[in-house]
Each structure stands twice: as structure tokens, then as C-alpha cells.
Write an enzyme that holds these catalytic residues in place. Structure first.
Site, short mmCIF file in Angstrom:
data_model
loop_
_atom_site.label_atom_id
_atom_site.label_comp_id
_atom_site.label_asym_id
_atom_site.label_seq_id
_atom_site.Cartn_x
_atom_site.Cartn_y
_atom_site.Cartn_z
N ASN A 1 38.78 -29.99 -39.70
CA ASN A 1 38.51 -30.87 -40.75
C ASN A 1 39.80 -31.73 -41.04
O ASN A 1 40.72 -31.66 -40.29
CB ASN A 1 38.17 -30.17 -42.14
CG ASN A 1 39.36 -29.17 -42.55
OD1 ASN A 1 40.46 -29.76 -42.94
ND2 ASN A 1 39.19 -27.98 -42.61
N ASP B 1 34.55 -23.28 -44.10
CA ASP B 1 33.83 -22.44 -44.58
C ASP B 1 32.99 -21.49 -43.68
O ASP B 1 32.75 -20.25 -43.85
CB ASP B 1 32.66 -23.15 -45.52
CG ASP B 1 33.31 -23.81 -46.64
OD1 ASP B 1 34.20 -23.12 -47.28
OD2 ASP B 1 33.10 -24.94 -47.17
N ASP C 1 36.45 -15.97 -48.26
CA ASP C 1 36.84 -17.01 -48.98
C ASP C 1 38.33 -16.29 -49.59
O ASP C 1 38.57 -15.36 -50.16
CB ASP C 1 36.11 -17.15 -50.34
CG ASP C 1 36.72 -18.34 -51.15
OD1 ASP C 1 37.67 -18.35 -51.50
OD2 ASP C 1 35.92 -19.01 -51.45
N ILE C 2 39.60 -17.01 -48.91
CA ILE C 2 40.79 -16.53 -49.22
C ILE C 2 41.24 -16.52 -50.68
O ILE C 2 42.02 -15.49 -51.22
CB ILE C 2 41.77 -17.12 -48.19
CG1 ILE C 2 41.45 -17.09 -46.74
CG2 ILE C 2 43.31 -16.70 -48.54
CD1 ILE C 2 42.07 -17.99 -45.77
N PHE D 1 42.76 -25.28 -54.88
CA PHE D 1 42.56 -26.73 -55.19
C PHE D 1 40.99 -26.97 -54.75
O PHE D 1 40.49 -26.10 -54.23
CB PHE D 1 43.07 -27.38 -53.82
CG PHE D 1 44.59 -27.65 -54.09
CD1 PHE D 1 44.87 -28.95 -54.58
CD2 PHE D 1 45.71 -26.60 -54.18
CE1 PHE D 1 46.14 -29.37 -54.69
CE2 PHE D 1 47.04 -27.09 -54.44
CZ PHE D 1 47.37 -28.40 -55.00
N LYS E 1 34.21 -23.74 -60.07
CA LYS E 1 34.79 -23.24 -59.00
C LYS E 1 35.89 -22.08 -59.43
O LYS E 1 36.06 -20.90 -58.77
CB LYS E 1 35.37 -24.38 -58.19
CG LYS E 1 35.58 -23.60 -56.85
CD LYS E 1 35.82 -24.81 -56.00
CE LYS E 1 34.45 -25.54 -55.32
NZ LYS E 1 34.68 -26.40 -54.24
N LYS F 1 35.38 -18.26 -58.31
CA LYS F 1 36.37 -17.43 -57.46
C LYS F 1 37.21 -16.77 -58.16
O LYS F 1 38.10 -15.78 -57.72
CB LYS F 1 37.14 -18.64 -56.70
CG LYS F 1 36.36 -19.65 -55.90
CD LYS F 1 36.94 -20.02 -54.94
CE LYS F 1 36.36 -21.23 -54.25
NZ LYS F 1 36.67 -21.39 -52.71
O1 C5P Z 1 35.04 -23.68 -52.15
P1 C5P Z 1 35.97 -24.64 -51.75
O2 C5P Z 1 36.14 -24.64 -50.45
O3 C5P Z 1 35.74 -26.04 -52.25
O4 C5P Z 1 37.27 -24.09 -52.46
C1 C5P Z 1 38.52 -24.81 -52.32
C2 C5P Z 1 39.44 -23.78 -52.63
O5 C5P Z 1 39.34 -22.49 -52.24
C3 C5P Z 1 40.77 -24.21 -52.11
O6 C5P Z 1 41.78 -23.57 -52.81
C4 C5P Z 1 40.68 -23.36 -50.82
O7 C5P Z 1 42.27 -23.18 -50.17
C5 C5P Z 1 40.19 -22.18 -50.95
N1 C5P Z 1 39.24 -21.40 -49.80
C6 C5P Z 1 39.91 -20.34 -49.39
N2 C5P Z 1 39.27 -19.83 -48.36
C7 C5P Z 1 38.00 -20.42 -47.95
C8 C5P Z 1 37.47 -21.70 -48.80
C9 C5P Z 1 38.15 -21.99 -49.48
O8 C5P Z 1 40.82 -20.16 -49.80
N3 C5P Z 1 37.27 -19.58 -47.22
#
Ligand code: C5P
Length: 402
Positions: free
Chosen positions: A210, A278, A306-307, A326, A340, A344
Site C-alpha cells: 500500500n 488487511d 489485527d495487531i 491511527f 473503530k 478495536k
Molecule cells: O481497521 P483499520 O485498518 O482502518 O485500522 C487502522 C488501525 O489499525 C491502525 O492503527 C493500524 O496500524 C491498525 N491495524 C493493525 N493491524 C491490522 C490492521 C490495522 O494494527 N491488521
């Protein structure tokens, strides 16, 4: 994190007071390591210093064992403060002239850390124009002198030159660290920051990526480190140099990034600024996928962990005290960010508009909205560096209020 003091003990009659000083510094929770000069060893033994500091004592510049254990450059930089105690007229003169003819003076020349000197010498030596000029030179370079005081000398004379007593030295050390704590409010806090994109492998030569540049995440890591935080930056593939003053761990994929994050736990703060993919390819091809005349290959995707959510949802001391995410949105920025944050389970979300017209992706500026438990604040448009510093200040406020 324990603060570290490197004591340099040179050859003066007051060297015996360094023993008491070590004891008192350690009672304050400081770790103490000693360098003993050759003449210092006429007054105190390495054994007593070693017993009190519970560490080995360094004395030889050309010792292979010393160098193998810790190089003299590292030795000089590993501490938060260097104290020369006692500081004889000789060592002050060498410091002023930049002479490095033994381990002590080499460490003093090589260090990038603050230095305190506790002079101790005969009154005539102290008052000599050479010593006074040397001290002035050192003070002009930022060296902090403690004492000397007036009093009876071991040599039978009376006057200035007598080494300060241990409580006065401790007062100066306390004042030094208190001032430092003001400048470095995140000293002792462990922080992890994710930054950049991830690359998800399709085959040995292709990947899904990306447009994240890593500029905002890297700036956040740097801003937190500048306030004293012990910072680890976990970076996806970016073209930015590794920032100075912190550790950078390089990863490619989301799975590697998650593993690197888990390895850092426990931390006080986690800032997830990476644009993590994603999805990844369910089964990557070991060989390069060939172009054929039939249908183009279809990519079978599977969801990445999702980290941010994983870190936020950990329990006990494995959950960072503050978890910040973020949210890069192209529409309904604030509304989606608040949603969000709840989904999360993180504490704060910084939302930004990354629609192509915003110029945020890859650019140097950002317009952020901080969504926290009490609502949303919109920050004016500013550089990513300024935004990072503003966030770092907020992190300090969070811990101050806690
Ligand atoms: O769901 P989205 O990608 O919009 O969320 C963004 C936030 O989630 C950012 O802080 C990004 O670093 C974190 N994120 C993550 N692991 C993922 C997807 C997003 O840590 N697989």
C-alpha cells in the site's frame, strides 16, 4: 529502567569516599559501574569497588577481556551520567586538553553523556591559574562541578580544594536527574511503534503493498524517544532511514509485525501507525507464477490478524498502559474513527483523511482528529513531525494524570 552512573575514580586521598558514594547511589536505585585509574588504585582497591557496585571494575584501556566484555566506547555511553570522583588537578587538566592516555580519560573523551566532576586537591593546586582555567574550559563545555569546599586538607594545609562530602554529591546527582526527568518525562517508559506498510507475498517476486510512507509512524517513534522513552520502532518496508536514538526492527509482513510486537511486551505505550495489509495471500506460491494463455490467476485472500486490536485486547501487564491507533479514512473520518476505537478496544485513535485530494499519504503534513474516551479533538493541519510531537506530549500528560 534503572538509571546508570559511571564513576571514574582517580588518584586522590579522598578516593575512599567513592566507596560510601557507591553505596548511597545504589540505595537510590541507581546502578553504578566503576573505572579506576592506575593512581586511583593506590587509594582504593578494585575488589572493594567491585563488591560495593556488584559489577566488575574497569581499569585497563588495552585489556582484551575488558574490550571483549564491553568496548571502551560503549562503556562511556552506556551510563546516564559520568562522575569523576575525586577529580584531581591532573585528570581535570587532561580532560580540558582532550588527552586520552588511559581508560578513564578515553571514556571521558569518547562519551556523549553528561559529566560531573568532584574536584579534590591541595589548596595551591586548586587556586593555580592552570587548574582554574581548565575548570572554566570544562564548565563552558557543560561539565558540572560539585565543590570543592574549604577545610583542613590531608596535607596539613587549610583552604579550598577539599572534596565535597557524600551528601553534597548526592544532592547534585539528585538535582541532575530531577532536571533530566523534566526534560525527559518519558524516561523509563517502554514504547513500541509500528510504522510503514506491510508487504504480503504472492510469489517470490510479487507482493501486495500500500502507499504508506512510514513518515508519520517514524516521526511518532522519534518524538517519543526524544522525550526519553525506551522506544522500539517496528517498521514495514519503507525508504526512510532508521531514526537515531531508538531501536528499529524491520519486518515485511503483517504476521512478522505482530510477532515483533509481541516480543516487545510488556510495554507502557503501543502506537500502531502502520498501514497493515488487511489480507494476505492464503497460499503463497513457492515458484514465480507464470503467465499463461488461460485465465489470469485468482488470488485467494485470507484475513491478517489485527495487531492493534490484539495488543488492546491483551490482559494484565501484557496490555500496554496506553494503546493508540491511527485510522486512515476517506469519508466520515470522525464518525468512523470513534467506531473503530470502540471496535478495536484501543484507548485513542488518531483519525486522518487519506483521500487522494488530502495529500496525506506520502506527504509531509497531516490533519488529525484525536478520539479518546471523553470525545474528539480536531488538530489543525500541521507537519507530521509536529503532529508526532503533539502526540508525544499527550502521552506524557496521560502518564502524569495517571
Ligand atoms: O481497521 P483499520 O485498518 O482502518 O485500522 C487502522 C488501525 O489499525 C491502525 O492503527 C493500524 O496500524 C491498525 N491495524 C493493525 N493491524 C491490522 C490492521 C490495522 O494494527 N491488521
Amino acid at each position: 529502567m534503572r538509571k546508570r552512573v559511571l564513576l571514574i575514580i582517580s588518584g586522590g586521598i579522598a578516593a575512599y569516599r567513592s566507596l560510601e558514594l557507591i553505596r548511597r547511589l545504589r540505595e537510590r536505585g541507581l546502578s553504578v559501574r566503576c573505572i579506576l585509574t592506575k593512581s586511583g588504585s593506590n587509594f582504593v582497591t578494585p575488589l572493594s569497588l567491585s563488591a560495593l557496585s556488584e559489577d566488575r571494575v574497569y581499569s585497563d584501556l588495552f585489556s582484551l577481556t575488558d574490550e571483549a566484555e564491553m568496548g571502551h566506547i560503549q562503556l562511556s555511553r552506556d551510563a546516564d551520567l559520568l562522575i569523576v570522583v575525586p577529580a584531581t588537578a591532573n585528570i581535570l587538566a587532561k580532560m580540558a586538553a582532550g588527552i586520552s592516555d588511559d581508560l578513564a580519560t578515553t571514556a571521558l573523551l569518547a562519551t556523549d553523556k553528561p559529566v560531573m566532576v568532584v574536584p579534590s586537591m591541595n589548596v595551591r593546586m586548586w587556586e593555580h591559574a592552570a587548574t582554574q582555567a581548565n575548570l572554566q574550559t570544562l564548565v563552558a563545555r557543560g561539565v558540572v562541578p560539585v565543590g570543592p569546599v574549604e577545610g583542613a586538607m590531608a596535607c596539613g594545609e587549610f583552604g579550598a580544594g577539599r572534596m565535597s562530602e557524600v551528601p553534597e554529591i548526592l544532592e547534585a546527582v539528585d538535582a541532575f536527574f530531577a532536571e533530566k526527568a523534566n526534560e525527559l518525562p518519558l524516561l523509563g517508559r517502554r514504547v513500541l511503534v509500528t510504522s510503514g506498510p506491510t508487504h504480503e507475498e504472492i510469489d517470490p517476486v510479487r507482493f501486495i503493498a500500500n502507499r504508506s510512507s512510514g513518515k508519520q509512524g517514524h516521526a511518532v517513534a522519534q518524538a517519543l524517544a526524544a522525550l526519553g522513552a525506551d522506544t522500539t520502532l517496528i517498521s514495514g518496508p519503507v525508504s526512510l532511514p532508521d531514526p537515531e536514538g531508538l531501536r528499529t526492527v524491520h519486518v515485511q509482513t503483517a504476521l512478522e509485525m505482530l510477532l515483533a510486537c509481541k516480543t516487545q511486551l510488556p510495554v507502557d505505550v503501543a502506537v500502531c501507525a502502520a498501514a497493515v495489509a488487511d489480507w494476505r495471500i492464503a497460499e503463497t506460491s513457492v515458484q514465480k507464477i507464470k503467465k499463461s494463455s488461460d485465465q489470469p490467476p485468482s488470488l485467494n485472500l485470507t484475513e491478517n490478524p489485527d495487531i492493534l486490536a490484539t495488543l488492546a485486547q491483551r490482559t494484565g501487564n501484557k496490555r500496554p498502559g496506553l494503546v493508540v491507533g491511527f485510522a486512515a479514512e476517506t469519508e466520515n473520518v470522525i464518525e468512523n474513527a470513534v467506531k473503530k476505537r470502540d471496535e478495536k478496544g484501543c484507548d485513542w485513535i488518531l483519525a486522518n483523511d487519506v483521500s487522494p485530494s488530502s495529500g496525506t499519504f506520502g506527504g509531509d503534513e497531516n490533519s488529525l482528529h484525536l478520539a479518546h474516551g471523553e470525545g474528539v479533538e480536531s488538530w489543525e493541519r500541521m507537519t507530521k513531525t509536529d503532529a508526532a510531537q503533539k502526540l508525544a506530549r499527550r502521552v506524557c500528560d496521560f502518564f502524569e494524570a495517571a
